[in-house]
Design a protein around this motif. Structure first.
Motif, PDB file in Angstrom:
ATOM      1  N   PHE A  34      -6.764  -6.191   0.303  1.00 58.92           N
ATOM      2  CA  PHE A  34      -7.432  -4.924   0.642  1.00 58.92           C
ATOM      3  C   PHE A  34      -7.665  -4.727   2.147  1.00 58.92           C
ATOM      4  O   PHE A  34      -8.148  -3.670   2.545  1.00 58.92           O
ATOM      5  N   GLY A  35      -7.372  -5.758   2.941  1.00 59.61           N
ATOM      6  CA  GLY A  35      -7.709  -5.721   4.365  1.00 59.61           C
ATOM      7  C   GLY A  35      -7.104  -4.548   5.110  1.00 59.61           C
ATOM      8  O   GLY A  35      -7.776  -3.878   5.900  1.00 59.61           O
ATOM      9  N   GLY A  36      -5.825  -4.253   4.842  1.00 56.47           N
ATOM     10  CA  GLY A  36      -5.127  -3.163   5.535  1.00 56.47           C
ATOM     11  C   GLY A  36      -5.792  -1.829   5.267  1.00 56.47           C
ATOM     12  O   GLY A  36      -6.002  -1.013   6.172  1.00 56.47           O
ATOM     13  N   GLU A  37      -6.157  -1.622   3.995  1.00 53.96           N
ATOM     14  CA  GLU A  37      -6.796  -0.347   3.612  1.00 53.96           C
ATOM     15  C   GLU A  37      -8.151  -0.195   4.279  1.00 53.96           C
ATOM     16  O   GLU A  37      -8.489   0.881   4.793  1.00 53.96           O
ATOM     17  N   LEU A  38      -8.942  -1.293   4.252  1.00 58.65           N
ATOM     18  CA  LEU A  38     -10.282  -1.213   4.853  1.00 58.65           C
ATOM     19  C   LEU A  38     -10.175  -0.978   6.355  1.00 58.65           C
ATOM     20  O   LEU A  38     -10.927  -0.180   6.924  1.00 58.65           O
ATOM     21  N   GLU A  39      -9.196  -1.626   6.980  1.00 59.23           N
ATOM     22  CA  GLU A  39      -9.001  -1.454   8.423  1.00 59.23           C
ATOM     23  C   GLU A  39      -8.692   0.010   8.740  1.00 59.23           C
ATOM     24  O   GLU A  39      -9.268   0.609   9.652  1.00 59.23           O
TER      25      GLU A  39
END
Lengths: 104, 377
Positions: free
Chosen positions: B21-26
């Motif tokens: 999920f890191g890319g989306e949260l970024e």
């Protein structure tokens, strides 16, 4: 587990996300804006993605393939059933409470 | 700045979660103005994810069980042998009181004070000391399960250095306690730490504080180097450790030997002052002597750092030698300076000590940032 809602069951992040996705697939940012519009609840980015993580794990929503970094999520059949049962419970409690208030 | 904060916030999440999920949260964080409340929301969410076992590799479960089991076993063992363990702490205290003309006994201020300290607090302290290397081992397993080969070997080196130093410094503190508390109660006026009548809890608190702070302080250089190497450009820092020209191995060995001697000399001085000042007190006439010792130690260390940097970098130019000297002085000078400062507990070095620490930290960061090879940035 997502953070417990401060403003009662109507501000539960998981429920709000499911309600938002009931009208169609959306990505994280669109979900956040939609929730702010229909419930006046502003979910923090961390809270939003914690709730999304739990919903994906429970199988109530699932990500769709996307070329951009923001994947859209759509509600699954199990998610629809859960949302429906929760909203019906809330409606029953709300109508009972309002009835009692009227006769008190 | 915003990009830097977002990167730091994302690093707080477990790697497994970040991959998913890191890319989306970024992306989401970039779209919205980053406010304090939002940042705190991300920090708390990251903490929640860190606490979920499913976000960590299965390989972590065995060391975790080992850690908890080991801690429980050490605690039980320490409770069983709490009487002889207490002798190591209580006897020097009582002896010190006797030698300074008081009855050789530690009193109980509160009901069950002796029981609580000897049967519970002391075993807890022993458990904390034994648990520390195990916690480091756990950290190594976590880093190794997600990291690249250089990161894995760095994690191993860190566990060995940090855990070993912690245990060694704890043993050193115990030896210093045996002698230091007697020496200082005899000689120093006013006695700032342990006064007559001395209670069991006061004696234990002094011992625990001194032992733990000594154990932690000696690790500052190891922690600083480790954290920066983990988070900085790996190639840059690998190149940075290398010497130049012929006999590279010999140059590095010699330069490290010089630094080891310098660190040892400064560390021994700092430890001596720690034993005298932290356990006892400062006589007014000693202040200028202590300040001059600290300055001489700092100068000695700077000269040794310069010699070490010259050995490694003499063919790379004056600028690189200077920068490397700053870096080395900062890394290795912070622990003795912190020890000196803490030992005098503000009586002598409150402002000069804090300023000295700041200067050393700036030396370290500037030296590191400016002297790594440019192509590695």
């Amino acid at each position: 587990m997502a953070r417990k809602p401060n403003g009662g069951p109507a501000s539960d992040p998981e429920l709000l996300i499911l309600a938002s996705l009931a009208s169609g697939a959306k990505h994280g940012y669109a979900i956040m804006q939609d929730i702010e519009t229909f419930s006046r609840n502003k979910l923090g980015p961390g809270t939003l993605y914690t709730a999304i993580t739990r919903l994906v794990e429970k199988g109530w929503i699932q990500p769709e393939a996307a070329e951009s970094r923001q994947r859209p999520y759509r509600i699954t059949g199990a998610g629809v059933m859960h949302l429906q049962s929760q909203l019906e419970k809330m409606r029953a409690i709300a109508s009972l409470g309002l009835r009692r208030l009227r006769f008190s | 700045m915003k990009g830097f904060v977002i990167r730091i916030l994302l690093r707080l999440y477990p790697a497994k979660w970040r991959n998913e999920f890191g890319g989306e949260l970024e992306d989401l964080l970039y779209r919205e103005p980053l406010r304090f409340g939002g940042a705190m929301d991300v920090v708390l969410s990251a903490l929640r994810e860190q606490l979920r076992l499913s976000n960590h590799p299965a390989a972590l479960m065995r060391p975790l069980a080992l850690l908890l089991g080991g801690m429980a076993a050490v605690f039980v063992f320490s409770v069983m042998f709490s009487d002889p363990l207490w002798m190591l702490i209580g006897l020097p205290g009582a002896k010190a009181l006797s030698q300074s003309g008081h009855p050789p006994m530690l009193i109980q201020d509160k009901p069950f004070e002796g029981l609580a300290i000897i049967r519970f607090a002391l075993p807890l302290l022993v458990t904390a000391f034994v648990a520390y290397p195990l916690i480091l081992y756990l950290a190594r397993v976590k880093l190794s399960s997600t990291g690249t080969p250089p990161r894995k070997s760095l994690a191993t080196a860190f566990v060995i250095c940090s855990g070993g130093l912690f245990l060694l410094s704890g043993a050193g503190a115990l030896v210093a306690w045996q002698h230091g508390v007697v020496l200082t109660l005899q000689g120093a006026e006013p006695v700032t730490r342990l006064t007559y009548p001395a209670s069991i809890s006061a004696c234990f608190a002094l011992f625990a504080r001194s032992t733990l702070e000594f154990g932690i302080l000696l690790q500052l250089p190891v922690l600083m180097v480790f954290i920066l190497r983990m988070w900085s450009a790996k190639t840059a820092l690998r190149d940075y450790a290398r010497g130049t020209g012929k006999n590279e191995g010999l140059q590095i060995t010699l330069s490290r030997l010089i630094l080891a001697v310098g660190a040892f000399l400064c560390g021994i001085r700092a430890m001596g002052y720690w034993a005298i000042l932290d356990l006892g007190g400062v006589r007014s006439g000693e202040r200028s002597e202590i300040v001059s010792t600290v300055i001489r130690s700092a100068l000695l260390f700077f000269v040794l750092s310069l010699a070490s940097a010259w050995l490694q970098e003499r063919k790379s130019g004056v600028r690189r030698i200077v920068m490397k000297t700053l870096y080395v002085t900062g890394v290795h000078g912070i622990a003795p300076m912190a020890l000196f400062t803490l030992a005098s507990s503000g009586a002598v070095l409150r402002m000069p000590g804090a300023a000295g620490l700041l200067v050393l930290f700036v030396c370290f960061v500037v030296g590191l940032r400016l002297s790594v090879p440019q192509e590695a940035h």
